[in-house]
Structure formats: structure tokens, C-alpha cells
Design an enzyme around this catalytic site. Structure first.
Site, PDB file in Angstrom:
ATOM      1  N   SER A 130      17.121  37.492  62.836  1.00 15.53           N
ATOM      2  CA  SER A 130      15.380  37.891  63.211  1.00 15.53           C
ATOM      3  C   SER A 130      14.651  37.858  64.694  1.00 15.53           C
ATOM      4  O   SER A 130      15.759  37.524  65.558  1.00 15.53           O
ATOM      5  CB  SER A 130      14.530  35.541  62.892  1.00 15.53           C
ATOM      6  OG  SER A 130      13.284  35.731  63.262  1.00 15.53           O
ATOM      7  N   LYS A 184      18.186  32.441  56.320  1.00 15.45           N
ATOM      8  CA  LYS A 184      16.704  33.458  56.775  1.00 15.45           C
ATOM      9  C   LYS A 184      15.122  33.221  56.231  1.00 15.45           C
ATOM     10  O   LYS A 184      14.530  33.375  56.423  1.00 15.45           O
ATOM     11  CB  LYS A 184      17.522  34.795  56.893  1.00 15.45           C
ATOM     12  CG  LYS A 184      16.399  36.178  57.529  1.00 15.45           C
ATOM     13  CD  LYS A 184      15.992  36.083  58.682  1.00 15.45           C
ATOM     14  CE  LYS A 184      14.482  36.467  59.528  1.00 15.45           C
ATOM     15  NZ  LYS A 184      13.996  37.720  59.035  1.00 15.45           N
ATOM     16  N   HIS A 187      14.100  29.822  57.257  1.00 12.42           N
ATOM     17  CA  HIS A 187      13.285  30.770  58.421  1.00 12.42           C
ATOM     18  C   HIS A 187      12.012  31.402  58.088  1.00 12.42           C
ATOM     19  O   HIS A 187      10.920  30.603  58.381  1.00 12.42           O
ATOM     20  CB  HIS A 187      13.915  31.421  59.446  1.00 12.42           C
ATOM     21  CG  HIS A 187      13.682  31.765  60.364  1.00 12.42           C
ATOM     22  ND1 HIS A 187      12.234  33.498  60.239  1.00 12.42           N
ATOM     23  CD2 HIS A 187      13.572  31.849  61.700  1.00 12.42           C
ATOM     24  CE1 HIS A 187      12.056  33.524  61.576  1.00 12.42           C
ATOM     25  NE2 HIS A 187      12.922  32.567  62.210  1.00 12.42           N
ATOM     26  N   ASN A 188      11.535  32.231  57.348  1.00 12.87           N
ATOM     27  CA  ASN A 188      11.003  32.994  56.845  1.00 12.87           C
ATOM     28  C   ASN A 188       9.100  32.094  56.341  1.00 12.87           C
ATOM     29  O   ASN A 188       8.450  32.431  56.247  1.00 12.87           O
ATOM     30  CB  ASN A 188      10.482  34.192  56.502  1.00 12.87           C
ATOM     31  CG  ASN A 188      11.627  35.177  56.829  1.00 12.87           C
ATOM     32  OD1 ASN A 188      11.980  34.836  57.668  1.00 12.87           O
ATOM     33  ND2 ASN A 188      11.212  36.645  56.624  1.00 12.87           N
ATOM     34  N   GLU A 191       7.692  30.034  58.525  1.00 11.20           N
ATOM     35  CA  GLU A 191       7.382  31.154  59.015  1.00 11.20           C
ATOM     36  C   GLU A 191       5.787  31.570  59.028  1.00 11.20           C
ATOM     37  O   GLU A 191       4.371  31.540  59.843  1.00 11.20           O
ATOM     38  CB  GLU A 191       8.089  32.516  59.671  1.00 11.20           C
ATOM     39  CG  GLU A 191       7.268  34.242  60.184  1.00 11.20           C
ATOM     40  CD  GLU A 191       8.393  35.291  60.302  1.00 11.20           C
ATOM     41  OE1 GLU A 191       9.290  35.395  60.452  1.00 11.20           O
ATOM     42  OE2 GLU A 191       7.962  36.037  60.130  1.00 11.20           O
TER      43      GLU A 191
HETATM   44  C1  6PG Z   1      11.824  37.837  61.294  1.00  3.77           C
HETATM   45  C2  6PG Z   1      10.529  38.205  60.482  1.00  3.77           C
HETATM   46  C3  6PG Z   1      10.956  39.041  60.023  1.00  3.77           C
HETATM   47  C4  6PG Z   1       9.994  39.822  58.168  1.00  3.77           C
HETATM   48  C5  6PG Z   1       8.631  40.156  58.990  1.00  3.77           C
HETATM   49  C6  6PG Z   1       7.759  40.314  58.252  1.00  3.77           C
HETATM   50  O1  6PG Z   1      12.486  36.571  61.400  1.00  3.77           O
HETATM   51  O2  6PG Z   1      12.201  38.351  62.333  1.00  3.77           O
HETATM   52  O3  6PG Z   1      10.675  36.841  59.303  1.00  3.77           O
HETATM   53  O4  6PG Z   1      12.024  39.245  59.094  1.00  3.77           O
HETATM   54  O5  6PG Z   1      10.278  40.099  57.643  1.00  3.77           O
HETATM   55  O6  6PG Z   1       7.599  39.075  60.174  1.00  3.77           O
HETATM   56  O7  6PG Z   1       7.071  39.693  56.934  1.00  3.77           O
HETATM   57  P1  6PG Z   1       6.408  39.878  55.960  1.00  3.77           P
HETATM   58  O8  6PG Z   1       5.454  41.462  56.221  1.00  3.77           O
HETATM   59  O9  6PG Z   1       6.489  38.915  54.444  1.00  3.77           O
HETATM   60  O10 6PG Z   1       5.027  39.157  56.537  1.00  3.77           O
END
Ligand code: 6PG
Length: 469
Positions: A130, A184, A187-188, A191
Site C-alpha cells: 500500500s 490489505k 486496509h482498503n 480506506e
Molecule cells: C493503496 C491503495 C491502492 C488502491 C487504490 C485504488 O493502499 O495503495 O489502496 O491499492 O488500489 O487506492 O483503489 P480504488 O480504485 O478501489 O479506489
């Protein structure tokens, strides 16, 4: 020619940045991309790092230039491309050579690939990386999955290229098979929720308080010096301040309100449902993205129903309320994320180290924030690993939940959509309700399906007197 320490396949943005990062940390790296011109351009533009990079035009070249036992990172698009790449590469490798999938894989795929590799006796790692482009180049957060012995073989490289928090590398082995990609994924999900809650508060400021983008930027920048200090708060200030070179307007005012997604937030929500682990804030954020994509339908709705009044009366909410609501929402969202991580353990046979996960997220990744350091301490001290019950965070909730309620109640009564913050508040209220309304659900279930219910102060399964009604 000296052999490379490691190989990398896939020179898209993330792969290219990771390769430069590896080279910069003093490891020789062989690189390969399906399109040869991409490989050539990459090595031609690598500047002083070119000496550390061996550009390869065939997979055979790549394999022959790496020291044994080999380790090769895949940075190809998640999905069938990974399986195809593994099959093509495996045919050229020795049994003790290791393949490392560093893409945004679905952890179920990683579990499957890890099982297949284990039965063939070949090492395989799935690592979550990430931090976007900048992170890949200068220090990402790395969440490793696979056998611990395989991790140990490459840990020195992964730790060297990772972000550092007070000199501690943000690269940790999370557990067997897909554990790294699962962490991960969560994490997303977090996010998505973090971003959605910020967007909702931005909506209160823009539509409810009629603040312009510059004012929003100043507020986010101020919050970034307090408990909300984080990468996402910081970039919210920056994107709010940016001006469109074409029109001179604030960038935010020219960007279409239709959010994209690659699907990892959705995976988090799907997995939470499979595991019966409640993550309503993350689910609300995923749903909000899906709704944002329905731009035409929303416009139709606006012309049919009219838009909500939205403008708040003077003084009904303060900026301090908004900050406190965001703090409370964040604590509740992370509580859910960590609970989801815990829920996966018995099902997948992992022992995901929650305090270590909080630590690995302190730097490099998209959700990095000062609060994560407090979360790492709180989780290591909380015997039940429940973040909102850990004294440090329960105190924060005690002092901030009323502001969250004010923001949600005031905002919603003016028609401001606040799905993630409202979910956080409902979650908080449910989590402090010793006597819920599920007795009604149980009675209904027993009425229509004789599913039985439990009684207060009496063991066993019981049925109601419904037959006579
Ligand atoms: C990271 C992000 C990354 C992710 C993008 C786009 O941790 O660096 O999570 O891996 O792919 O931020 O994600 P979306 O297109 O689903 O918003």
C-alpha cells in the site's frame, strides 16, 4: 555480469516504482515486461539506478540473470493474468525458486495459489503493498502472507524498501497463504470508509455551511495538526486548495462527483458478510461509491423530488463538532476493521497480529495516521482486542459521540446524506444497548417458522403460544 538479487515482472506504474525503490536500496534487480518497449524505456530512464537494473526481453533472460534460489515479484493486474504469469514462469523455475505476488490480489485467489504451490513444494508469497505510486517508489507499507520461512528469505529486501516508522520497517509477516492480501483488503475497506467520512464532512461544510474550497482546505489543514493527523486529512487539504489550470476554479468544483473503484472495498464488505463480522461503516462507504456512480439516476431523482434544503442555520453545528464527529467515526470504523480481521482467524487458520497490523499501517500506506500508533498500543493492551473498549479509545468515544450525534442529526434533518457517519452512530448505539429489539425478530421467526427462542432466566429452546392466534 553479476547476478540480480531479485526479479520483477510487470513494469506498470506500481511495478516500475517498486523496481526503482529496490534498486535504490542497493539490490540488483532483473525486470521484464510483456511489452518490450516498456522495459527499454524503463531502463533508459532509470538514470543512476540503471547500473542496478538488468532489463530482460524474455522470461528466460529474466530467470537466467537472477541468483539462486530465485525470488521474483509479480506486479501484474490481479486476476487471471496472475495465474497465467505464474504458469509461464513456473515452467522455467527450480522448485526452490519463489514467486511473490505483490498485486492487489483477492486473498481467496492467494489462498488457492498458495495451496497449489505448497502441494507442488514451491515457495509462494502473496504480499499486500500500500501507498500508491509514491509509496511504491519511496517506501510502501507491506503486508506479507505465505510460509514464514519464505517470508524470512526475502524479508531483508522487503523491510529495506518499506516505509519506516521511527526506524521500524512497515513490513510484516501476517500469516500463512492469503493473510497478507486479506489484511490489505481490510486496509482498503477502511480506506474507503475514511475517505467517505471525510467526503461527508466536506459535504456538511460545502452544502450545509456554504464554505468554499479554500476554507475547507484551511480547516482540513488545521485538523491535520490534531487527532485527525493523517495522510488522507493532509491530501484533503491539498486537493481542496488546488486550482484548475484551465478555468482558475477550485479543482474540487470541476471534478465530476462520480467515484471510481477497483473493487477491494467491495471485497471487504463481501467477506465481512461471509464472516458475519459487522462493518457497517465500510459497507456504507462502498454503497456510497456505488450510488455516486449512478449520476444520471441521481439527477432524475433531484428533478422528481427536488433537492433537500441542506443549508444549516447559523450556529447549529460548529467546526469543532465536525472534527469530533470525524474522530468518533474513525474510531468506530477502525473498531469494525480490526474486529473483521479477528473474525477471519478461526475460519482461515490465522492468528492475525492486530497490534502489528496497526503498526505496519503507521507509515507508507494510504490510511497512515497518528491515531494508528495509539491503536497499536491500545490493541496490545486490550485483552479482547476490541478497540472501542480499550480505555484510550473508549475515552475518546465518551467525549466525542455527542458531537457525532449532533452532526448526523442536524445534517440528516437538513437532507445532507451522511451514510457512513450515520452508520457509525447506529453502530455505537447498538454496541451500548444491553437490551436490543431482537426479541421481536425471534418472536417473528418462531411465529412463521417455529425457529424457537431463548427466554430470560430459563435454559433451553422455547416456542410461543402463537398457534391459538
Ligand atoms: C493503496 C491503495 C491502492 C488502491 C487504490 C485504488 O493502499 O495503495 O489502496 O491499492 O488500489 O487506492 O483503489 P480504488 O480504485 O478501489 O479506489
Amino acid at each position: 555480469m553479476k547476478k540480480s538479487n531479485i526479479g520483477l515482472i510487470g513494469l506498470g506504474t506500481m511495478g516500475a516504482m517498486l523496481a526503482l525503490n529496490i534498486a535504490e536500496k542497493g539490490f540488483r534487480i532483473s525486470v521484464f515486461n510483456r511489452t518490450t518497449t516498456t522495459t527499454r524505456v524503463f531502463s533508459d530512464t532509470a538514470g543512476p539506478l540503471a547500473d542496478m537494473i538488468a532489463p530482460c526481453e524474455t522470461l528466460e533472460d529474466l530467470v537466467s540473470t537472477i541468483e539462486k534460489p530465485r525470488a521474483i515479484i509479480l506486479m501484474v493486474p490481479a486476476g487471471s493474468a496472475v495465474d497465467e504469469q505464474i504458469a509461464a514462469l513456473r515452467a522455467l523455475l527450480d522448485d526452490d525458486d519463489m514467486i511473490i505476488d505483490a498485486g492487489n490480489a483477492n486473498f481467496h485467489d492467494t489462498n488457492r495459489r498458495a495451496t497449489k504451490a505448497a502441494s507442488a513444494g514451491t515457495p509462494f508469497l502473496g504480499i499486500g503493498v500500500s501507498g500508491g505510486e509514491e509509496g511504491a517508489r519511496h517506501g510502501p507499507s507491506i503486508m506479507g502472507g505465505g510460509s514464514e520461512a519464505s517470508w524470512d528469505r526475502v524479508a531483508h529486501i522487503l523491510e529495506a524498501i518499506s516505509a519506516k516508522y521511527d526506524e521500524t520497517p512497515c513490513a510484516t509477516w501476517m500469516g500463512e497463504s492469503g493473510a497478507g492480501h486479506f489484511v490489505k483488503t481490510v486496509h482498503n475497506g477502511i480506506e474507503y470508509a475514511d475517505m467517505q467520512m471525510i467526503a461527508e464532512i466536506y459535504g456538511v461544510m460545502r452544502d450545509g455551511m456554504k464554505l468554499n474550497a479554500t476554507q475547507c482546505s484551511e480547516i482540513f489543514a488545521r485538523w491535520n495538526t490534531g487527532p485527525l493527523q493523517s495522510y488522507l486529512t493532509e491530501i484533503s487539504a491539498k486537493v481542496s486548495a488546488a486550482k484548475d489550470p484551465k478555468t482558475g476554479q477550485p479543482m474540487l468544483d470541476v471534478i465530476l462527483d462520480r467515484a471510481g473503484q477497483k473493487g477491494t472495498g467491495r471485497w471487504t464488505a463481501i467477506e465481512a458478510q461471509h464472516l458475519a463480522a459487522p462493518i457497517p461503516v465500510i459497507e456504507a462507504a462502498v454503497t456510497a461509491r456505488n450510488l455516486s456512480a449512478q449520476l444520471e439516476t441521481r439527477k432524475k431523482g433531484e428533478s422528481l423530488f427536488g433537492s433537500a434544503p441542506k443549508i444549516l442555520s447559523e450556529g447549529s453545528l460548529s467546526l469543532d463538532d465536525l472534527e469530533a464527529a470525524l474522530i468518533a467515526g474513525k474510531v468506530l470504523c477502525y473498531t469494525q476493521g480490526f474486529a473483521l480481521l479477528s473474525a477471519a482467524n478461526p475460519v482461515f487458520g490465522w492468528s492475525l497480529p492486530l497490534p502489528e497490523i496497526a503498526k505496519v499501517w503507521r507509515e507508507g500506506c494510504i490510511i497512515r495516521s497518528s491515531m494508528l500508533n495509539d491503536m497499536a498500543s491500545a490493541l496490545s493492551q486490550a485483552p479482547d482486542r476490541n478497540l472501542m473498549f480499550a480505555p484510550f479509545f473508549s475515552d475518546i468515544l465518551k467525549s466525542n459521540h455527542n458531537a457525532l450525534r449532533r452532526v448526523v442529526a442536524t445534517g440528516m434533518s437538513h437532507g445532507l446524506p451522511l451514510p457512513a457517519l450515520a452508520s457509525a452512530l447506529s453502530y455505537f448505539d447498538m454496541m451500548r444497548t444491553g437490551r436490543s429489539t431482537a426479541n421481536m425478530i425471534q418472536a417473528q421467526r418462531d411465529f412463521f417458522g417455529a425457529h424457537s427462542f431463548e427466554r430470560f432466566n430459563e435454559d433451553g429452546a422455547h416456542h410461543g403460544p402463537w398457534g391459538s392466534h
